[in-house]
Design an enzyme around this catalytic site. Structure first.
Site, short mmCIF file in Angstrom:
data_model
loop_
_atom_site.label_atom_id
_atom_site.label_comp_id
_atom_site.label_asym_id
_atom_site.label_seq_id
_atom_site.Cartn_x
_atom_site.Cartn_y
_atom_site.Cartn_z
N ILE A 172 0.86 -1.02 0.00
CA ILE A 172 -0.12 -0.12 0.09
C ILE A 172 0.78 1.32 -0.20
O ILE A 172 0.57 2.21 -0.43
CB ILE A 172 -0.97 -0.10 1.28
CG1 ILE A 172 -0.10 0.23 2.54
CG2 ILE A 172 -1.85 -0.92 1.17
CD1 ILE A 172 -1.13 0.66 3.79
N ASP A 173 2.09 1.07 0.31
CA ASP A 173 3.00 2.53 0.53
C ASP A 173 3.45 2.93 -0.66
O ASP A 173 3.88 3.97 -0.72
CB ASP A 173 4.10 2.07 1.35
CG ASP A 173 4.01 1.24 2.96
OD1 ASP A 173 2.76 1.58 3.18
OD2 ASP A 173 4.79 0.55 3.39
N MET B 150 -1.02 5.42 6.81
CA MET B 150 -0.12 4.72 6.87
C MET B 150 0.98 5.01 5.61
O MET B 150 0.69 6.10 5.09
CB MET B 150 -0.43 3.20 6.79
CG MET B 150 -0.81 2.44 8.16
SD MET B 150 -1.04 0.58 7.46
CE MET B 150 -1.34 0.10 9.35
O1 F6P Z 1 4.11 -1.52 4.73
C1 F6P Z 1 2.67 -1.72 4.79
C2 F6P Z 1 2.10 -1.21 6.20
O2 F6P Z 1 0.95 -1.09 6.21
C3 F6P Z 1 2.96 0.19 6.44
O3 F6P Z 1 2.24 1.32 5.95
C4 F6P Z 1 2.82 0.18 8.22
O4 F6P Z 1 3.68 1.20 8.60
C5 F6P Z 1 3.17 -1.26 8.21
O5 F6P Z 1 2.85 -2.05 7.12
C6 F6P Z 1 2.40 -1.88 9.40
O6 F6P Z 1 2.46 -3.15 9.93
P1 F6P Z 1 1.92 -4.09 10.83
O7 F6P Z 1 0.93 -4.83 9.87
O8 F6P Z 1 2.89 -5.04 11.10
O9 F6P Z 1 1.30 -3.21 11.80
#
Ligand code: F6P
Length: 365
Positions: free
Chosen positions: A142-143, A185
């Protein structure tokens, strides 16, 4: 090469469109490449280490195009080269399971392993390619922070979700004359915040690439208040930093196991800072994992399907060690080697930022 048996795994945080890729790979392998067998590897590289697999067929993948998440499961803490686990005494121990992955790959008799993931997963894929495994990478997150591709699938759906949230904050913010903050995010890149902020009519957008100056943000809010609009909407990326400050992170067991800091909390931090300076009500919403779930929008279904079908073609042509990528309007191959360890940030003076500033959005600078 006559493809006989291919494997697929999904790694890192999930996003919408993963199942569209799995379906496209499965269908292409079976329909276009004479019933090649497709093996689903469960829970990212953990499935390769601990031998957890399933058979993927046209029937099994029939209804998954619109389904969020990944039917294979995923993990963002299972690097086989440095697998972190809790020991009995609660400490974290690290194991190198890479030889086991290579043994299992050979035992599974795979002609190719499709590694669907973000920078971390693709880097692991590249390490295995260097060790002789036929790997094709497929860019997901998604980033949208991967080099070498115009877009990663999952990103546009996340932007849509964040944009929809903005629409809702607009009406309640306006009704109450409040400053509404939406934290989204994106890790250390601001693509989601920037695109969804523009789509949702944000007045301020704060992204990690441009450290913000609180005075500039306050000036914008005060100018709007003086002009008769006491309500404002601030879009803030989770990785945004104040000038001279650091990113706001949370402690968590999962983050300890991943060995990375977990971003989050900048929205509340900002709300507290603003409340101390101006006499307006401030509220914060953290959108979190809602951005990762649900039905993929059409763009991500199409991109995921195209990438999946193209990846199988690349495997049949033995173009291993590459990632399939979108170079609008076509798909192309990008060497995994050229991507390793790189993250695509929002360029500070790109047209998107210029566009935002030219319509009066403050970037906090
Ligand atoms: O890389 C995708 C992402 O959703 C980031 O935007 C976010 O910082 C991270 O993963 C969150 O990770 P987790 O699912 O471990 O909380």
């Amino acid at each position: 090469m006559k493809l006989q048996r291919v494997g697929i795994l999904t790694g890192g945080g999930d996003c919408t469109g993963l199942n569209a890729v799995i379906r496209a790979i499965t269908r292409t392998a079976i329909i276009k490449y004479d019933n090649a067998a497709v093996v689903g590897i469960e829970d990212a590289f953990e499935g390769m280490i601990f031998d957890r697999t399933c058979e993927l067929t046209i029937r099994r993948t029939r209804d998954i195009l619109t389904l969020g998440g990944t039917i294979l499961g995923t993990s963002n803490k299972g690097d086989p080269f440095a697998f972190r686990e809790y020991a009995a005494d609660g400490s974290i121990v690290t194991h190198d399971y890479s030889d086991k992955v290579i043994r299992n790959f050979k035992r599974m008799l795979l002609d190719c392993l499709f590694v669907i993931g973000g920078d971390g997963t693709l880097k692991i894929g590249y390490e295995f390619y260097k060790r002789g495994l036929p790997i094709i990478g497929i860019p997901k997150t998604i980033d949208n922070d991967l080099e070498g591709t115009d877009y990663t699938f999952g990103f546009q759906s996340a932007v849509q979700v964040a944009g929809d949230a903005m629409d809702r904050l607009q009406t309640t913010g306006r009704s109450h004359d409040r400053v509404m903050i939406l934290e989204v995010m994106g890790r250390n890149s601001g693509w989601i915040a920037l695109e969804a902020g523009i789509a949702g009519g944000a007045h301020v957008i704060l992204i990690p690439e441009i450290p913000y100056n609180l005075d500039r943000v306050l000036e914008k809010l005060k100018r709007r208040e003086a002009g008769g609009s006491p309500y404002s909407i601030i879009m803030v990326a989770e990785g945004a930093v104040e000038e001279g400050g650091a990113a706001i992170t949370r402690e968590s067991a999962a983050a300890r196991l991943q060995g990375v800091a977990q971003l989050g909390g900048v929205g509340y931090y900002l709300a507290d800072r603003i409340k101390k300076e101006i006499d307006l009500e401030v509220r914060c919403t953290v959108l979190g994992h809602i951005q990762r779930g649900g039905t993929p929008i059409a763009f991500d279904r199409v991109l995921g399907t195209r990438l999946g079908a193209f990846a199988v073609q690349a495997a049949a042509e033995e173009k291993f060690g590459n990632m399939v990528a979108l170079k609008t309007p076509d798909l192309s191959l990008v060497p995994l080697k050229s991507l390793a360890g790189k993250v695509r940030a929002v360029p500070q003076d790109c047209q998107l930022i210029q566009c935002a500033e030219s319509i009066g959005i403050s970037l906090g600078r």
